[in-house]
Design a protein around this motif. Sequence first.
Motif, PDB file in Angstrom:
ATOM      1  N   ILE A 249       0.914  -1.407   0.149  1.00  0.00           N
ATOM      2  CA  ILE A 249       0.200  -0.001   0.050  1.00  0.00           C
ATOM      3  C   ILE A 249       0.785   1.083   0.000  1.00  0.00           C
ATOM      4  CG2 ILE A 249      -1.805  -1.140   1.260  1.00  0.00           C
ATOM      5  CD1 ILE A 249      -0.982   0.654   3.854  1.00  0.00           C
ATOM      6  N   ARG A 250       0.138   2.203  -0.295  1.00  0.00           N
ATOM      7  CA  ARG A 250       1.057   3.743  -0.460  1.00  0.00           C
ATOM      8  C   ARG A 250       0.125   4.274   0.807  1.00  0.00           C
ATOM      9  NH1 ARG A 250       1.532   6.150  -6.004  1.00  0.00           N
ATOM     10  NH2 ARG A 250       2.931   4.490  -6.219  1.00  0.00           N
ATOM     11  N   LEU A 251       0.973   5.096   1.614  1.00  0.00           N
ATOM     12  CA  LEU A 251       0.467   5.720   3.041  1.00  0.00           C
ATOM     13  C   LEU A 251       0.950   7.115   3.081  1.00  0.00           C
ATOM     14  CD1 LEU A 251      -1.178   5.229   5.528  1.00  0.00           C
ATOM     15  CD2 LEU A 251       0.636   4.573   6.520  1.00  0.00           C
ATOM     16  N   ARG A 252       0.042   7.913   3.152  1.00  0.00           N
ATOM     17  CA  ARG A 252       0.431   9.314   3.320  1.00  0.00           C
ATOM     18  C   ARG A 252       1.553   9.509   4.740  1.00  0.00           C
ATOM     19  NH1 ARG A 252      -2.082  13.529   1.041  1.00  0.00           N
ATOM     20  NH2 ARG A 252      -3.917  12.296   0.867  1.00  0.00           N
ATOM     21  N   ALA A 253       2.356  10.329   4.274  1.00  0.00           N
ATOM     22  CA  ALA A 253       3.600  10.584   5.694  1.00  0.00           C
ATOM     23  C   ALA A 253       2.721  11.153   6.564  1.00  0.00           C
ATOM     24  CB  ALA A 253       4.482  11.392   4.885  1.00  0.00           C
ATOM     25  N   LEU A 290      -8.602  -0.780   5.855  1.00  0.00           N
ATOM     26  CA  LEU A 290      -8.059   0.033   5.164  1.00  0.00           C
ATOM     27  C   LEU A 290      -8.944   1.379   4.613  1.00  0.00           C
ATOM     28  CD1 LEU A 290      -5.583  -2.258   2.705  1.00  0.00           C
ATOM     29  CD2 LEU A 290      -5.248  -0.911   4.870  1.00  0.00           C
ATOM     30  N   ALA A 291     -10.167   1.002   4.380  1.00  0.00           N
ATOM     31  CA  ALA A 291     -11.275   1.976   4.079  1.00  0.00           C
ATOM     32  C   ALA A 291     -11.495   2.998   5.050  1.00  0.00           C
ATOM     33  CB  ALA A 291     -12.549   1.108   3.316  1.00  0.00           C
ATOM     34  N   GLU A 292     -11.208   2.516   6.249  1.00  0.00           N
ATOM     35  CA  GLU A 292     -11.106   3.710   7.414  1.00  0.00           C
ATOM     36  C   GLU A 292     -10.350   4.696   7.246  1.00  0.00           C
ATOM     37  OE1 GLU A 292     -11.591   1.693  11.169  1.00  0.00           O
ATOM     38  OE2 GLU A 292     -13.321   0.420  10.526  1.00  0.00           O
ATOM     39  N   VAL A 297      -4.733   6.142   2.352  1.00  0.00           N
ATOM     40  CA  VAL A 297      -4.252   5.192   1.836  1.00  0.00           C
ATOM     41  C   VAL A 297      -4.618   4.850   0.272  1.00  0.00           C
ATOM     42  CG1 VAL A 297      -4.647   2.405   2.014  1.00  0.00           C
ATOM     43  CG2 VAL A 297      -4.473   3.963   4.125  1.00  0.00           C
ATOM     44  N   ILE A 298      -3.720   4.129  -0.408  1.00  0.00           N
ATOM     45  CA  ILE A 298      -3.895   3.781  -1.728  1.00  0.00           C
ATOM     46  C   ILE A 298      -3.300   2.390  -1.781  1.00  0.00           C
ATOM     47  CG2 ILE A 298      -3.146   4.048  -4.075  1.00  0.00           C
ATOM     48  CD1 ILE A 298      -2.666   6.915  -3.500  1.00  0.00           C
ATOM     49  N   VAL A 299      -4.370   1.619  -2.350  1.00  0.00           N
ATOM     50  CA  VAL A 299      -3.735   0.029  -2.197  1.00  0.00           C
ATOM     51  C   VAL A 299      -3.091  -0.186  -3.648  1.00  0.00           C
ATOM     52  CG1 VAL A 299      -4.527  -2.433  -2.335  1.00  0.00           C
ATOM     53  CG2 VAL A 299      -5.536  -0.472  -0.784  1.00  0.00           C
ATOM     54  N   GLU A 304      -7.177  -7.676  -6.022  1.00  0.00           N
ATOM     55  CA  GLU A 304      -8.632  -7.946  -5.444  1.00  0.00           C
ATOM     56  C   GLU A 304      -8.731  -6.985  -4.392  1.00  0.00           C
ATOM     57  OE1 GLU A 304      -6.030 -11.356  -4.013  1.00  0.00           O
ATOM     58  OE2 GLU A 304      -6.289 -10.108  -5.872  1.00  0.00           O
ATOM     59  N   LEU A 305      -7.694  -6.805  -3.601  1.00  0.00           N
ATOM     60  CA  LEU A 305      -7.817  -5.847  -2.232  1.00  0.00           C
ATOM     61  C   LEU A 305      -7.746  -4.584  -2.749  1.00  0.00           C
ATOM     62  CD1 LEU A 305      -7.554  -5.506   0.683  1.00  0.00           C
ATOM     63  CD2 LEU A 305      -4.977  -5.175   0.477  1.00  0.00           C
ATOM     64  N   ARG A 306      -7.428  -4.069  -3.625  1.00  0.00           N
ATOM     65  CA  ARG A 306      -7.556  -2.567  -4.189  1.00  0.00           C
ATOM     66  C   ARG A 306      -9.244  -2.534  -4.636  1.00  0.00           C
ATOM     67  NH1 ARG A 306      -4.615   1.620  -6.506  1.00  0.00           N
ATOM     68  NH2 ARG A 306      -5.826   2.877  -8.152  1.00  0.00           N
ATOM     69  N   ALA A 307      -9.667  -3.353  -5.443  1.00  0.00           N
ATOM     70  CA  ALA A 307     -11.006  -3.315  -5.721  1.00  0.00           C
ATOM     71  C   ALA A 307     -11.952  -3.340  -4.698  1.00  0.00           C
ATOM     72  CB  ALA A 307     -11.436  -4.387  -6.679  1.00  0.00           C
ATOM     73  N   ASP A 308     -11.670  -4.154  -3.773  1.00  0.00           N
ATOM     74  CA  ASP A 308     -12.411  -4.133  -2.523  1.00  0.00           C
ATOM     75  C   ASP A 308     -12.372  -2.950  -1.804  1.00  0.00           C
ATOM     76  OD1 ASP A 308     -14.042  -4.720  -0.350  1.00  0.00           O
ATOM     77  OD2 ASP A 308     -12.412  -5.828   0.709  1.00  0.00           O
ATOM     78  N   VAL A 309     -11.438  -2.083  -1.575  1.00  0.00           N
ATOM     79  CA  VAL A 309     -11.267  -0.852  -0.762  1.00  0.00           C
ATOM     80  C   VAL A 309     -12.030   0.174  -1.735  1.00  0.00           C
ATOM     81  CG1 VAL A 309      -9.840   0.971  -0.078  1.00  0.00           C
ATOM     82  CG2 VAL A 309      -9.284  -1.464   0.345  1.00  0.00           C
TER      83      VAL A 309
END
Length: 319
Positions: A249-253, A290-292, A297-299, A304-309
């Motif tokens: 995942i990509r996570l904001r600093a 992750l959706a919370e 967050v960018i998957v 399939e996880l990216r599509a779920d989020v």
Amino acid sequence: MAIAKAERLMNLALCLLGSGRPLSKRELRSSIEAYLEVGSEDAFNRMFERDKDDLRELGMVIETVENLDGDVGYVARRDRNQLPPVTLDVEEAAALGLAARVWQQARLAGAASGALQKLRAAGMPLAPEEGEAYGALEPRVPAGEAAFEPLMLACRDRRPVTFDYRRSNAARAQTRQVEPWALECWRGHWYLAGWDRDRGAERVFRLSRISGRVRSRSGAFTAAVPDQVAVRGSVARWAGEEATGQARIRLRAGAGYPLRARATGVAAGAAGPDWDELEIPYGHGLGAWLAEFGPDVIVLEPAELRADVVDRLRAVAKG
């Protein structure tokens, strides 16, 4: 129904303890309102016998006296129904004090404080100055959700309930019919484990997603209650704690510290100064978590996880 029976048993116990002499069934029936509401004599006799057996099973000593004006009488003598004195050392009293403070955010706070007052009045070592030594410990169990108390009572009394529940990827709440087993606090949130009648399977519900009033229903449970209800284990499975792979995942600093704590690899600034790339364990339910974190967050993978989020975020946006 459970509350009505408890009140009836309490009234019967008070009559038997407070009379000072044996009372016949006729006198008991005329003294207890719940018995007066029973239509037939046979129904009253059956109810009385069950109540008497229940009190004895709870430890109350009820004596039967023969030939009382031609009737059988019942009495519970105080000297045979006294509990031994409660004695606590300083460490035990401190533990009770800390336990009571846990519930300061719930409606149980009044009952907990009342219990401490009674122990203090009985001479237990619960004076304020003794509790100050433990002032650095401030345990809390957050129980601000309106659903907490009715669900706690339903778990205790084994009563089915219905409530409106919104899943993390749903725009609207749906009505759920649940046989509640146990409540547990995990990572700052309360969860209910129970049997979902509509789905015919065990489910875990987060109390903060329950909307409206929790309504109790009559009738018995249709599914057996497990000997041990591992709420945390069930929540962990649904939250992706039991990983089957790795996600990137990509996570904001500066954001998402719970995700950083679980990361198995971190590449700071991998996508510019404002973004880090993380590898985290991937299991069932990770998408809901992750959706919370929303736009932080960018998957990247798996797909399939990216599509779920993405689906979850779109559902929330539509709502």
